[in-house]
Every structure is written in structure tokens, then in C-alpha cells.
Design a protein around this motif. Structure first.
Motif, PDB file in Angstrom:
ATOM      1  N   THR A  52      30.784 -17.486   6.093  1.00 52.75           N
ATOM      2  CA  THR A  52      31.594 -18.168   7.090  1.00 52.75           C
ATOM      3  C   THR A  52      31.032 -17.931   8.490  1.00 52.75           C
ATOM      4  O   THR A  52      30.132 -17.102   8.679  1.00 52.75           O
ATOM      5  CB  THR A  52      33.040 -17.681   7.038  1.00 52.75           C
ATOM      6  OG1 THR A  52      33.069 -16.303   7.471  1.00 52.75           O
ATOM      7  CG2 THR A  52      33.613 -17.775   5.630  1.00 52.75           C
ATOM      8  N   SER A  53      31.599 -18.616   9.455  1.00 54.56           N
ATOM      9  CA  SER A  53      31.162 -18.423  10.836  1.00 54.56           C
ATOM     10  C   SER A  53      31.436 -17.000  11.312  1.00 54.56           C
ATOM     11  O   SER A  53      30.738 -16.493  12.194  1.00 54.56           O
ATOM     12  CB  SER A  53      31.845 -19.431  11.756  1.00 54.56           C
ATOM     13  OG  SER A  53      33.253 -19.310  11.643  1.00 54.56           O
ATOM     14  N   GLY A  54      32.415 -16.354  10.704  1.00 52.90           N
ATOM     15  CA  GLY A  54      32.743 -14.982  11.059  1.00 52.90           C
ATOM     16  C   GLY A  54      31.952 -13.937  10.305  1.00 52.90           C
ATOM     17  O   GLY A  54      32.089 -12.744  10.558  1.00 52.90           O
ATOM     18  N   GLY A  55      31.150 -14.394   9.331  1.00 52.44           N
ATOM     19  CA  GLY A  55      30.291 -13.467   8.606  1.00 52.44           C
ATOM     20  C   GLY A  55      30.786 -13.031   7.239  1.00 52.44           C
ATOM     21  O   GLY A  55      30.134 -12.213   6.585  1.00 52.44           O
ATOM     22  N   SER A  56      31.910 -13.561   6.788  1.00 55.78           N
ATOM     23  CA  SER A  56      32.385 -13.223   5.444  1.00 55.78           C
ATOM     24  C   SER A  56      31.506 -13.919   4.410  1.00 55.78           C
ATOM     25  O   SER A  56      31.160 -15.084   4.570  1.00 55.78           O
ATOM     26  CB  SER A  56      33.833 -13.663   5.264  1.00 55.78           C
ATOM     27  OG  SER A  56      34.671 -12.972   6.149  1.00 55.78           O
ATOM     28  N   THR A  57      31.173 -13.173   3.358  1.00 51.36           N
ATOM     29  CA  THR A  57      30.235 -13.691   2.357  1.00 51.36           C
ATOM     30  C   THR A  57      30.847 -13.721   0.960  1.00 51.36           C
ATOM     31  O   THR A  57      31.760 -12.957   0.640  1.00 51.36           O
ATOM     32  CB  THR A  57      28.959 -12.833   2.313  1.00 51.36           C
ATOM     33  OG1 THR A  57      29.327 -11.475   2.004  1.00 51.36           O
ATOM     34  CG2 THR A  57      28.239 -12.862   3.652  1.00 51.36           C
ATOM     35  N   ASN A  58      30.295 -14.614   0.148  1.00 55.03           N
ATOM     36  CA  ASN A  58      30.638 -14.677  -1.266  1.00 55.03           C
ATOM     37  C   ASN A  58      29.381 -14.988  -2.049  1.00 55.03           C
ATOM     38  O   ASN A  58      28.483 -15.692  -1.540  1.00 55.03           O
ATOM     39  CB  ASN A  58      31.683 -15.760  -1.538  1.00 55.03           C
ATOM     40  CG  ASN A  58      33.090 -15.229  -1.378  1.00 55.03           C
ATOM     41  OD1 ASN A  58      33.518 -14.338  -2.114  1.00 55.03           O
ATOM     42  ND2 ASN A  58      33.801 -15.758  -0.415  1.00 55.03           N
ATOM     43  N   TYR A  59      29.317 -14.471  -3.271  1.00 54.88           N
ATOM     44  CA  TYR A  59      28.127 -14.657  -4.106  1.00 54.88           C
ATOM     45  C   TYR A  59      28.513 -15.061  -5.519  1.00 54.88           C
ATOM     46  O   TYR A  59      29.555 -14.653  -6.045  1.00 54.88           O
ATOM     47  CB  TYR A  59      27.321 -13.358  -4.181  1.00 54.88           C
ATOM     48  CG  TYR A  59      26.778 -12.892  -2.866  1.00 54.88           C
ATOM     49  CD1 TYR A  59      27.506 -12.001  -2.070  1.00 54.88           C
ATOM     50  CD2 TYR A  59      25.546 -13.343  -2.408  1.00 54.88           C
ATOM     51  CE1 TYR A  59      27.007 -11.573  -0.849  1.00 54.88           C
ATOM     52  CE2 TYR A  59      25.045 -12.914  -1.186  1.00 54.88           C
ATOM     53  CZ  TYR A  59      25.781 -12.038  -0.423  1.00 54.88           C
ATOM     54  OH  TYR A  59      25.288 -11.622   0.793  1.00 54.88           O
ATOM     55  N   ALA A  60      27.640 -15.817  -6.150  1.00 56.39           N
ATOM     56  CA  ALA A  60      27.772 -16.069  -7.583  1.00 56.39           C
ATOM     57  C   ALA A  60      27.536 -14.747  -8.308  1.00 56.39           C
ATOM     58  O   ALA A  60      26.724 -13.917  -7.864  1.00 56.39           O
ATOM     59  CB  ALA A  60      26.751 -17.111  -8.021  1.00 56.39           C
ATOM     60  N   ASP A  61      28.222 -14.570  -9.424  1.00 55.32           N
ATOM     61  CA  ASP A  61      28.078 -13.318 -10.173  1.00 55.32           C
ATOM     62  C   ASP A  61      26.629 -13.063 -10.572  1.00 55.32           C
ATOM     63  O   ASP A  61      26.176 -11.911 -10.612  1.00 55.32           O
ATOM     64  CB  ASP A  61      28.957 -13.354 -11.427  1.00 55.32           C
ATOM     65  CG  ASP A  61      30.436 -13.231 -11.108  1.00 55.32           C
ATOM     66  OD1 ASP A  61      31.255 -13.582 -11.972  1.00 55.32           O
ATOM     67  OD2 ASP A  61      30.764 -12.782  -9.988  1.00 55.32           O
TER      68      ASP A  61
END
Length: 122
Positions: A52-61
Motif C-alpha cells: 500500500t501507499s503506507g507500506g503495508s505488504t501482503n504476499y502469496a504463500d
């Protein structure tokens, strides 16, 4: 107009590393979430990582612990650091972003890059 241009793909041996970059250019007012997708031959495109613009991340397993997404908001650029690459990481990697242009009404629309190929040899 807005363009997303990826770079950094190539051929690497299993266990190696690559760093992908995606630079957004054009009449940009703001960039929201930036993402990396990939599409392997004969498979559907899948989300690899998002930030996100705020730096929150998500990843595929499948890439957790091996890939790292980051962004430089001053350069309108998103990166994907890929370590411990496996043959199954072979794919075309696409950058995707939600961008509002400077022109009113300044709504966020999604844009895609042209893709950069990653081949991991086993």
C-alpha cells in the motif's frame, strides 16, 4: 497518460536472486496500492505481492519468506526482491498499480506494465 515500465527480469539458476523494478511515469497525482503479478505458461495470472501507499505488504504463500516487495514513493517505483528462486517461479512478472492522474476528477484507475520475463533453471 500513465506508463508502468518493468525491468530486471532474466535467466537465473535455482537458488539465485533477481530484483525487479517498476517505474510509473506520466501525469501522476497519486499512487495507491502497487502490486506484482505473474503468469506462468499455461496458467492464470496470480498475485505475488502487494504494497500500500503506507507500506503495508501482503504476499502469496508460495513466495513468503523468499520475496520482498518495497517502494520508493519519491521515484514512483516498486521493487520485488526475489531470493532462493525456484523453477516454479518461472513466469512473466507484471506490475500493477492504482493511479490517479493530475487531471480532474483524479479518480484511481488501474494500470498494467508490459511484463518482464523471469526464467529459473534447475
Amino acid at each position: 497518460q500513465v506508463q508502468l515500465v518493468e525491468s530486471g527480469g532474466g535467466l537465473v539458476q535455482a537458488g539465485g536472486s533477481l530484483r525487479l523494478s517498476c517505474a510509473a511515469s506520466g501525469s501522476i497525482f497519486s499512487i495507491n496500492t502497487m502490486e506484482w503479478y505473474r503468469q506462468a505458461p499455461g496458467k492464470q495470472r496470480e498475485l505475488v505481492a502487494s504494497i500500500t501507499s503506507g507500506g503495508s505488504t501482503n504476499y502469496a504463500d508460495s513466495v513468503k519468506g523468499r520475496f520482498t516487495i518495497s517502494r520508493d514513493n519519491t521515484k514512483n517505483t516498486v521493487y520485488l526482491e526475489m531470493n532462493s528462486l525456484k523453477a516454479e517461479d518461472t513466469a512473466v512478472y507484471y506490475c500493477h498499480a492504482y493511479i490517479a492522474m493530475v487531471h480532474y476528477p483524479r479518480v484511481f484507475r488501474d494500470y498494467w506494465g508490459q511484463g518482464t520475463g523471469v526464467t529459473v533453471s534447475s
